[in-house]
Structures are given as C-alpha cells and as structure tokens.
Design a protein around this motif. Structure first.
Motif, short mmCIF file in Angstrom:
data_model
loop_
_atom_site.label_atom_id
_atom_site.label_comp_id
_atom_site.label_asym_id
_atom_site.label_seq_id
_atom_site.Cartn_x
_atom_site.Cartn_y
_atom_site.Cartn_z
N ALA A 81 0.61 -1.68 -0.08
CA ALA A 81 0.14 0.09 0.07
C ALA A 81 0.54 1.23 0.13
O ALA A 81 0.60 2.48 -0.65
CB ALA A 81 -0.74 -0.05 1.36
N ALA A 82 1.67 1.53 0.61
CA ALA A 82 2.80 2.60 0.34
C ALA A 82 3.56 2.21 -0.74
O ALA A 82 3.83 3.77 -0.64
CB ALA A 82 4.56 1.72 1.91
N THR A 83 3.19 1.88 -1.41
CA THR A 83 4.04 2.19 -2.94
C THR A 83 2.93 2.77 -3.54
O THR A 83 3.43 3.15 -5.00
CB THR A 83 4.38 0.92 -3.40
OG1 THR A 83 3.51 0.16 -3.64
CG2 THR A 83 5.88 0.31 -2.56
N LEU A 84 2.00 3.28 -3.66
CA LEU A 84 0.69 3.58 -4.53
C LEU A 84 0.30 5.09 -3.61
O LEU A 84 0.38 5.37 -3.00
CB LEU A 84 -0.48 3.03 -3.80
CG LEU A 84 -0.58 1.65 -4.64
CD1 LEU A 84 -2.09 0.55 -4.08
CD2 LEU A 84 -0.37 1.02 -6.26
N GLU A 85 0.19 6.13 -5.28
CA GLU A 85 -0.07 7.36 -4.61
C GLU A 85 -1.65 7.06 -4.84
O GLU A 85 -2.13 6.35 -5.16
CB GLU A 85 0.51 7.98 -5.71
CG GLU A 85 2.00 8.32 -5.98
CD GLU A 85 2.84 9.28 -7.11
OE1 GLU A 85 1.59 9.73 -7.80
OE2 GLU A 85 3.27 9.20 -7.36
N ARG A 86 -2.39 7.94 -3.90
CA ARG A 86 -3.49 8.27 -3.61
C ARG A 86 -3.87 8.60 -5.09
O ARG A 86 -3.46 9.66 -5.79
CB ARG A 86 -4.49 9.48 -2.36
CG ARG A 86 -4.86 9.60 -2.52
CD ARG A 86 -5.93 10.09 -1.19
NE ARG A 86 -7.22 10.80 -1.27
CZ ARG A 86 -8.32 10.78 -0.27
NH1 ARG A 86 -8.20 9.88 1.20
NH2 ARG A 86 -9.38 10.83 -0.42
#
Length: 261
Positions: A81-86
């Motif tokens: 999840a930390a690798t995805l941009e909102r």
C-alpha cells in the motif's frame, strides 16, 4: 437538517432481538472468519453484506451508510500500500439499489468530508484502492476528525503492522442521541466513529471512539473504551468468531495514549 422521528426510532431502537449473523462471502476479512452480529432489529432491517477485494462491509438501507468496514492488515499488505499514490475516485456503489445508497450529490456542499472506513492508504493494489472510494465504504465525517485524529488512528495501526504484527480492524459509525443530522434528507450523519483493532496471535485488542460533531467548541480527543462497552452502545457483537475476545489484554498502538473508560 434533522432526520425524521421514524428514522430515528428505526436506527436507535434499543430493544435487542436474537442476533442476526451478517452473512459474508469474504471471511478472510474478519477475525475468526465471521462478520459482526447485529442485535438491534433496526440495524437488521435493510442490512446488506458486500465484499470487496481488501475489505468487507455491511451496508444499511436505513442510514445509507456502511455499519462497519472490516480489513485484515499484514506487513506485506501495508508495504504494498505504501507504494501507491492516492487517486481519488469516489463513486456510488452500483450493487446497491438506488433507493438504499448514498449518491455523490448528497455530500456536495454538505460541510462533511467523505470519510473512509477502510482507508485508501491500507489498499495493496489499484483495484482495492479504487474500491475503497465506493460510497459503501464512506460516511459523512467532520473535517477536523477525518483529517486529524481519525487519520492519526489509521496511521498508528499501520505503524503497528509495519513493526511486524498482523491486525484485524473494524471501523464504523455510531448513531447516538435524539438529534441526528442527515445529508440531503437521505444520508445519516454519525454522532461518533469507532475503530476496533485486534491482534489475534497476541490475544490483545483496543477500541477507540471519536466524536463526529461538525463544529465542536473544543476539539474532542478520541477515547479508549472496552469491547463490552462498545458492543453495548452499538448493539452488535463485533467479534463473534472470537468468543473469548472480551478477556483479551490491551493492545498498545504507537502514539495513542489516551484516557480509557
């Protein structure tokens, strides 16, 4: 705008009936594989379980909001999840009948944020991220809460997971009191929010309640409450798949030292 007396009585009815187990086709999202049990007849009315790839909800036709959203967080999932941009993609939930669901128009110029229950930042891939923006995972939330202490709780959970723990999380609205607001005459506004975090392996849990008052005189602080008290106030059994849960020890999350009740 205040909700009608009929809807208030439907939502707040305190009489308990035999528990209605919320059926689920996604037991992987729930501790012990079982979704919460609904004890209030009002909540049982119009309750629809929905499964998403990374979380499960039960949606209410009475409030036109979810009653909860449940997710199972692992270190691997949070790392992804930390690798995805909102990427915001709020949308109506098309699996729900139009008469039962919230619409984007309901939130427009309401003064409330579209507040996630299972947060975007917990989503491990693009599909899950897009699903998290379904209004079936959203409630009207006061901006100070959504962008402040509620977000702080979400981050505290992720920090615990990053430290190597896998956690079950259930988040949802609370509807208490006789003066409940609604958006556009349709969507009920929670009086407060709750978050339950459970570490099954360590046999620990912690529950939080945060006010959802739109313009409080002073910013409230989230409170820790016992599982027994939270379930009593909600009219639910939150962890039916974990019968001994009430005896669990206290789970400590980073930066969440608050008064307990």
């Amino acid at each position: 705008m205040q909700i009608s007396r009929i809807a208030i009585s439907l939502l707040l009815a305190s009489a308990l009936s035999p528990a209605l187990a919320a059926q689920t086709d996604c037991p992987q999202h729930y501790a012990g594989g079982q979704a919460p049990d609904l004890l209030k007849p009002a909540m049982q009315q119009g309750a629809r379980p929905l499964c998403f790839s990374a979380f499960g909800v039960v949606h209410s036709a009475v409030s036109r909001t979810p009653l909860w959203s449940a997710e199972y967080l692992t270190p691997a999932r949070v790392a992804k999840a930390a690798t995805l941009e909102r990427k915001d993609s709020f949308h109506e939930e098309e699996r729900l009948p139009e008469a039962e669901r919230a619409e984007l128009e309901d939130y427009r110029a309401s003064g409330y944020d579209r507040g996630h229950l299972s947060p975007n930042h917990d989503m491990p891939d693009l599909q899950a991220q897009a699903e998290s923006f379904s209004l079936a995972n959203i409630v009207p939330q006061a901006p100070w809460a959504n962008r402040g202490q509620w977000g702080d709780l979400e981050e505290a959970v992720r920090k615990r997971v990053k430290a190597g723990r896998s956690l079950h999380v259930i988040s949802g609205p609370m509807f208490e009191g006789s003066q409940l607001a609604q958006l556009d005459g349709r969507v009920l506004v929670p009086s407060a929010m709750f978050k339950l975090v459970c570490d099954l392996q360590a046999r620990q849990l912690v529950a939080f309640v945060l006010s959802n008052e739109l313009r409080p005189a002073a910013t409230p602080r989230y409170q820790q409450v016992s599982l027994v008290e939270l379930e009593r106030r909600l009219g639910m059994t939150l962890l039916p798949g974990v019968p001994e849960a009430a005896a669990f020890g206290k789970l400590v999350l980073p930066g969440t030292s608050t008064a307990s009740r």
